[in-house]
Design a protein around this motif. Sequence first.
Motif, PDB file in Angstrom:
ATOM      1  N   ALA A 178      46.291 -40.962  43.307  1.00 41.02           N
ATOM      2  CA  ALA A 178      46.935 -41.661  44.384  1.00 41.02           C
ATOM      3  C   ALA A 178      46.335 -42.524  45.402  1.00 41.02           C
ATOM      4  O   ALA A 178      46.913 -43.677  45.566  1.00 41.02           O
ATOM      5  N   GLY A 179      45.140 -41.973  45.624  1.00 41.15           N
ATOM      6  CA  GLY A 179      44.493 -43.127  46.548  1.00 41.15           C
ATOM      7  C   GLY A 179      44.226 -44.323  46.099  1.00 41.15           C
ATOM      8  O   GLY A 179      44.222 -45.384  46.529  1.00 41.15           O
ATOM      9  N   THR A 180      43.767 -44.367  44.631  1.00 42.91           N
ATOM     10  CA  THR A 180      43.503 -45.581  43.838  1.00 42.91           C
ATOM     11  C   THR A 180      44.525 -46.425  43.732  1.00 42.91           C
ATOM     12  O   THR A 180      44.520 -47.838  44.168  1.00 42.91           O
ATOM     13  N   VAL A 181      45.556 -45.864  43.497  1.00 44.69           N
ATOM     14  CA  VAL A 181      47.077 -46.729  43.210  1.00 44.69           C
ATOM     15  C   VAL A 181      47.469 -47.290  44.733  1.00 44.69           C
ATOM     16  O   VAL A 181      47.943 -48.431  44.474  1.00 44.69           O
ATOM     17  N   ALA A 182      47.121 -46.664  45.756  1.00 49.34           N
ATOM     18  CA  ALA A 182      47.461 -46.988  47.034  1.00 49.34           C
ATOM     19  C   ALA A 182      46.673 -48.396  47.139  1.00 49.34           C
ATOM     20  O   ALA A 182      47.177 -49.295  47.931  1.00 49.34           O
ATOM     21  N   VAL A 183      45.316 -48.399  46.943  1.00 54.03           N
ATOM     22  CA  VAL A 183      44.580 -49.414  47.220  1.00 54.03           C
ATOM     23  C   VAL A 183      45.104 -50.630  46.211  1.00 54.03           C
ATOM     24  O   VAL A 183      45.264 -51.689  46.716  1.00 54.03           O
ATOM     25  N   ILE A 184      45.374 -50.240  44.944  1.00 53.17           N
ATOM     26  CA  ILE A 184      45.895 -51.406  44.079  1.00 53.17           C
ATOM     27  C   ILE A 184      47.152 -51.955  44.482  1.00 53.17           C
ATOM     28  O   ILE A 184      47.407 -53.215  44.564  1.00 53.17           O
ATOM     29  N   ALA A 185      48.080 -51.010  45.257  1.00 48.41           N
ATOM     30  CA  ALA A 185      49.326 -51.548  45.658  1.00 48.41           C
ATOM     31  C   ALA A 185      49.081 -52.711  46.895  1.00 48.41           C
ATOM     32  O   ALA A 185      49.853 -53.527  47.004  1.00 48.41           O
ATOM     33  N   GLY A 186      48.111 -52.037  47.808  1.00 46.28           N
ATOM     34  CA  GLY A 186      48.020 -52.688  49.002  1.00 46.28           C
ATOM     35  C   GLY A 186      47.304 -54.352  48.413  1.00 46.28           C
ATOM     36  O   GLY A 186      47.478 -55.202  49.446  1.00 46.28           O
ATOM     37  N   LEU A 187      46.665 -54.359  47.482  1.00 46.04           N
ATOM     38  CA  LEU A 187      45.912 -55.700  47.085  1.00 46.04           C
ATOM     39  C   LEU A 187      46.859 -56.474  46.028  1.00 46.04           C
ATOM     40  O   LEU A 187      46.662 -57.414  45.424  1.00 46.04           O
ATOM     41  N   ALA A 188      48.168 -55.940  45.987  1.00 46.72           N
ATOM     42  CA  ALA A 188      48.987 -56.525  45.028  1.00 46.72           C
ATOM     43  C   ALA A 188      49.337 -58.196  45.301  1.00 46.72           C
ATOM     44  O   ALA A 188      49.241 -59.088  44.441  1.00 46.72           O
ATOM     45  N   GLY A 189      49.405 -58.031  46.554  1.00 43.66           N
ATOM     46  CA  GLY A 189      49.838 -59.596  47.096  1.00 43.66           C
ATOM     47  C   GLY A 189      48.580 -60.476  46.946  1.00 43.66           C
ATOM     48  O   GLY A 189      48.721 -61.565  46.641  1.00 43.66           O
ATOM     49  N   THR A 190      47.446 -59.863  47.052  1.00 41.82           N
ATOM     50  CA  THR A 190      46.122 -60.655  46.897  1.00 41.82           C
ATOM     51  C   THR A 190      45.995 -61.430  45.311  1.00 41.82           C
ATOM     52  O   THR A 190      45.557 -62.123  45.181  1.00 41.82           O
ATOM     53  N   VAL A 191      46.273 -60.239  44.650  1.00 35.87           N
ATOM     54  CA  VAL A 191      46.173 -60.444  43.223  1.00 35.87           C
ATOM     55  C   VAL A 191      47.276 -61.320  42.817  1.00 35.87           C
ATOM     56  O   VAL A 191      46.795 -62.171  41.788  1.00 35.87           O
ATOM     57  N   GLY A 192      48.362 -61.486  43.341  1.00 36.71           N
ATOM     58  CA  GLY A 192      49.406 -62.386  43.022  1.00 36.71           C
ATOM     59  C   GLY A 192      49.342 -63.829  43.643  1.00 36.71           C
ATOM     60  O   GLY A 192      49.495 -64.589  42.863  1.00 36.71           O
TER      61      GLY A 192
END
Length: 484
Positions: free
Chosen positions: A225-239
Amino acid sequence: MTTSSKGRAPTSASADAAGLAATPGQLPVHDENDYARSRVPDSAKRGAGAILSVLVGFVTAFFFPLIGGLYLTQNGAAATWLGLIISFSVLIVLALIVSRTAAREGLTSELLTRGSGLGSVGSVLTTVIYAGTFVVYAGTEGQILASSIDLIWDLPDQIWYVVVGLVFLPMAWNGISAMTKILTWTVPVYFLLLVVAICIAWNRNDGMPSGMFTAMPEGAVGGVAGTVAVIAGLAGTVGINPFEAADYNRFIHAGQFRRKAAVTVVLPYVLLFFVAIPLGMYFTLITGSFTPSIYFVGLLGLLPGVALAWVSQIRVNLTNLHISSVTFTSGSEALGAHRLGRRLWLLFVTAASIALMWFDVLGNLSVFLEWTGIFLLAWVACVVADITVVRGRLKIVTGPVEYRSSHLRRYNAVGVTALLTGTTVASLVWLFATDPVLRGLSAYIGFVVAFAVHVTMAVVTKGRTYFADPLDARLAVNQARAAG
């Protein structure tokens, strides 16, 4: 050479910009719009060092150490590192694909999007979100900068917002040429102050914090859950960063991109994901705060701490203002507003960033960035699907990417349908999913949906919605008909 009525493609990716090239012995012709409405001619191409100096500008933003400390506090060190590794890997793949095409075509991300399945007017939607995101970033970074200078000279916040907004205008006025010099000159000052802060923190802690890879603060989520939260937070950066990288890598010679990509694409994001963000974790573990404007002043003292903030924010806000003004310039051309040049849009972007500071954009940032991550990943999915599958593997469309409004459909059902479908599906998951892991992956679900829909629509329509001329020779269906 332009495309004929029979649809012949240009013989060169830079043929339509040939008139801008310098003759032997002359300096390259400077375009005040930084080629926002045309291909970059060979005479305006630059070296890898110039591109790196500009792209490293955003790495120095206080935003990234801030989220490093925030992710550590909320999710623990192990989950933060794993989320960084996954996000970096996805970003690099996407950035290499889009930047390679931008270098070959010499086109901005907006112009590239037009010919990659959205059409001349359909791409304006992506322009507004893309450029608008950088305006929000400019307002956010400007507000951080205003709060730091207020520590030295206490004036009403609104006065500092105007001062901070206007100080960037002369620096960004002449485009990438002037920016390259400014960003290069500020590198030594930035790194000197940063190294001093790192050393002071190191001495204060008697070495590296023991929890850089294992810390689990009280209340942190951790695990999957913590890893996915980080990935979700960085989605804008990745996009957003594949397009930002492309907007600068269009100045690289196409034949040199492969050997320079390590410097102009990979290195900036190595510095971002594995230096800038982890530095926030480092300083948070030592100082107990995840806010750079607080711990840098505490470590360096008032004047050096504020100086570091200014050098950092000058570097990142120049890239924010430049990208947004160039993108708005490209988009306005599609709507027939040819007289709205980059400098006029720069004035608009500056005014908008000041207005956002007045309305406390920094305090209302989270929701906006979460949703833009959904939109940006759906957008990059469409462009990557077009480059790799529609044009690459299936060759439904061939030849140089067409960007001229007169040669394109206003709306291309392929990309517009994919973009809206991917964004809608991801938004519904984000709004209504009760499982935090599923909700955190909503932007990536939208990416997969947009990619699949884009390819499916291109196959079903056989590319007929790409060009104004239905008999354009760059369509595989017309090539097959001619061969038969």
